[in-house]
Design a protein around this motif. Structure first.
Motif, PDB file in Angstrom:
ATOM      1  N   VAL A  58      10.663 -13.016   3.419  1.00  0.00           N
ATOM      2  CA  VAL A  58       9.256 -13.395   4.218  1.00  0.00           C
ATOM      3  C   VAL A  58       8.329 -13.249   3.123  1.00  0.00           C
ATOM      4  N   LEU A  59       7.367 -13.785   3.419  1.00  0.00           N
ATOM      5  CA  LEU A  59       6.111 -13.784   2.288  1.00  0.00           C
ATOM      6  C   LEU A  59       4.914 -12.911   3.022  1.00  0.00           C
ATOM      7  N   LEU A  60       4.433 -11.980   2.322  1.00  0.00           N
ATOM      8  CA  LEU A  60       3.614 -11.160   2.921  1.00  0.00           C
ATOM      9  C   LEU A  60       2.132 -11.284   1.939  1.00  0.00           C
ATOM     10  N   ARG A  61       1.125 -11.171   2.476  1.00  0.00           N
ATOM     11  CA  ARG A  61      -0.220 -11.266   1.663  1.00  0.00           C
ATOM     12  C   ARG A  61      -0.796 -10.202   1.732  1.00  0.00           C
ATOM     13  N   TRP A  62      -1.760  -9.727   0.759  1.00  0.00           N
ATOM     14  CA  TRP A  62      -2.513  -8.707   0.707  1.00  0.00           C
ATOM     15  C   TRP A  62      -3.889  -9.061   1.098  1.00  0.00           C
ATOM     16  N   HIS A  63      -4.062  -8.231   2.315  1.00  0.00           N
ATOM     17  CA  HIS A  63      -5.753  -8.563   3.112  1.00  0.00           C
ATOM     18  C   HIS A  63      -6.401  -7.502   2.602  1.00  0.00           C
ATOM     19  N   ALA A 149      -5.906 -11.789  -3.322  1.00  0.00           N
ATOM     20  CA  ALA A 149      -4.849 -12.236  -2.193  1.00  0.00           C
ATOM     21  C   ALA A 149      -3.576 -12.159  -2.651  1.00  0.00           C
ATOM     22  N   GLU A 150      -3.123 -11.332  -3.383  1.00  0.00           N
ATOM     23  CA  GLU A 150      -1.791 -11.430  -4.101  1.00  0.00           C
ATOM     24  C   GLU A 150      -0.789 -11.745  -3.046  1.00  0.00           C
ATOM     25  N   LEU A 151       0.167 -12.494  -3.133  1.00  0.00           N
ATOM     26  CA  LEU A 151       1.595 -12.763  -2.496  1.00  0.00           C
ATOM     27  C   LEU A 151       2.681 -12.178  -2.933  1.00  0.00           C
ATOM     28  N   ARG A 152       3.715 -11.671  -2.104  1.00  0.00           N
ATOM     29  CA  ARG A 152       4.857 -11.072  -2.374  1.00  0.00           C
ATOM     30  C   ARG A 152       5.962 -11.696  -1.288  1.00  0.00           C
ATOM     31  N   TRP A 153       7.105 -12.234  -2.016  1.00  0.00           N
ATOM     32  CA  TRP A 153       8.281 -12.511  -1.221  1.00  0.00           C
ATOM     33  C   TRP A 153       9.003 -11.373  -1.226  1.00  0.00           C
ATOM     34  N   LEU A 154       9.660 -10.695  -0.047  1.00  0.00           N
ATOM     35  CA  LEU A 154      10.280  -9.608   0.175  1.00  0.00           C
ATOM     36  C   LEU A 154      11.483  -9.793   1.122  1.00  0.00           C
ATOM     37  N   SER A 155      12.321  -8.796   0.909  1.00  0.00           N
ATOM     38  CA  SER A 155      13.582  -9.068   1.928  1.00  0.00           C
ATOM     39  C   SER A 155      12.772  -8.297   3.287  1.00  0.00           C
ATOM     40  N   LEU A 156      13.683  -8.390   4.485  1.00  0.00           N
ATOM     41  CA  LEU A 156      13.136  -8.156   5.606  1.00  0.00           C
ATOM     42  C   LEU A 156      12.993  -6.297   5.528  1.00  0.00           C
ATOM     43  N   THR A 157      13.903  -5.738   4.915  1.00  0.00           N
ATOM     44  CA  THR A 157      13.900  -4.471   4.838  1.00  0.00           C
ATOM     45  C   THR A 157      12.436  -3.961   3.842  1.00  0.00           C
TER      46      THR A 157
END
Length: 180
Positions: A58-63, A149-157
């Motif tokens: 999943v992709l998370l974004r720094w807010h 607004a950095e983006l990171r692809w992460l496993s669900l864990t």
């Protein structure tokens, strides 16, 4: 075009807390001239958790404003009222991903009222957040819309461990069930 009212009418909350949030949002949608209007203390927003199904990331974004790793999304632009379209636009703007599609369908995956910190002359307020899942097949093309607004692809864990938001953790749990 799908309306917030139509999506909420067929949505089934999964907890008593979520049922209370859905009831507040339904009342807002049914009574406000414009439930998307940013000047009201509670207003509707649309957001999404972006997934790459093949890698189950999943992709998370720094807010920066919330000082947290969150999903993408936000306010409707003037004249916008379709929550799915708003989530898609916000997802494209915040990530540069042009192939986003609702997955597994364009239905709500989670509904949450979330607090938003004050900033400048904008007071603290609440977002009545309508959440979807969007999928991409090209995760390597993701690009942040701005440097902070950095983006990171992460496993669900990893995503569960990275975010500090209890409501996003619930969204992640729901997406995990969809992926399995």
């Amino acid at each position: 075009m799908v309306t917030a009212a139509a999506l909420l009418a067929r949505y089934v909350p999964q907890s008593t807390d979520e049922a209370a949030d859905v009831a507040r949002i339904r009342q807002l949608v049914d009574t406000a001239d414009n439930p998307w209007h940013r000047a009201t203390p509670l207003h509707v927003t649309a957001s999404a958790l972006i997934v790459h199904r093949e890698s189950e990331r999943v992709l998370l974004r720094w807010h920066q404003r919330q000082r947290a790793w969150l999903h993408v999304g936000g306010h409707g632009d003037p004249g916008e009222t379709d929550p799915v379209d708003i989530a898609l636009r916000e997802g494209r703007e915040e990530t540069g991903l042009t192939d986003l599609t609702p997955w597994p369908d364009p239905e709500l995956v989670h509904v949450a009222i979330v607090p938003v910190r004050a900033k400048g002359d904008e007071p603290a307020h609440e977002h009545a957040d309508l959440r979807f899942v969007l999928a991409t097949s090209r995760p390597d093309t993701a690009r942040p819309e701005k440097p902070d607004a950095e983006l990171r692809w992460l496993s669900l864990t990893e995503a569960h461990e990275t975010t500090t938001s209890p409501s996003l953790r619930e969204t992640l749990t729901r997406v995990e069930k969809l992926l399995s």
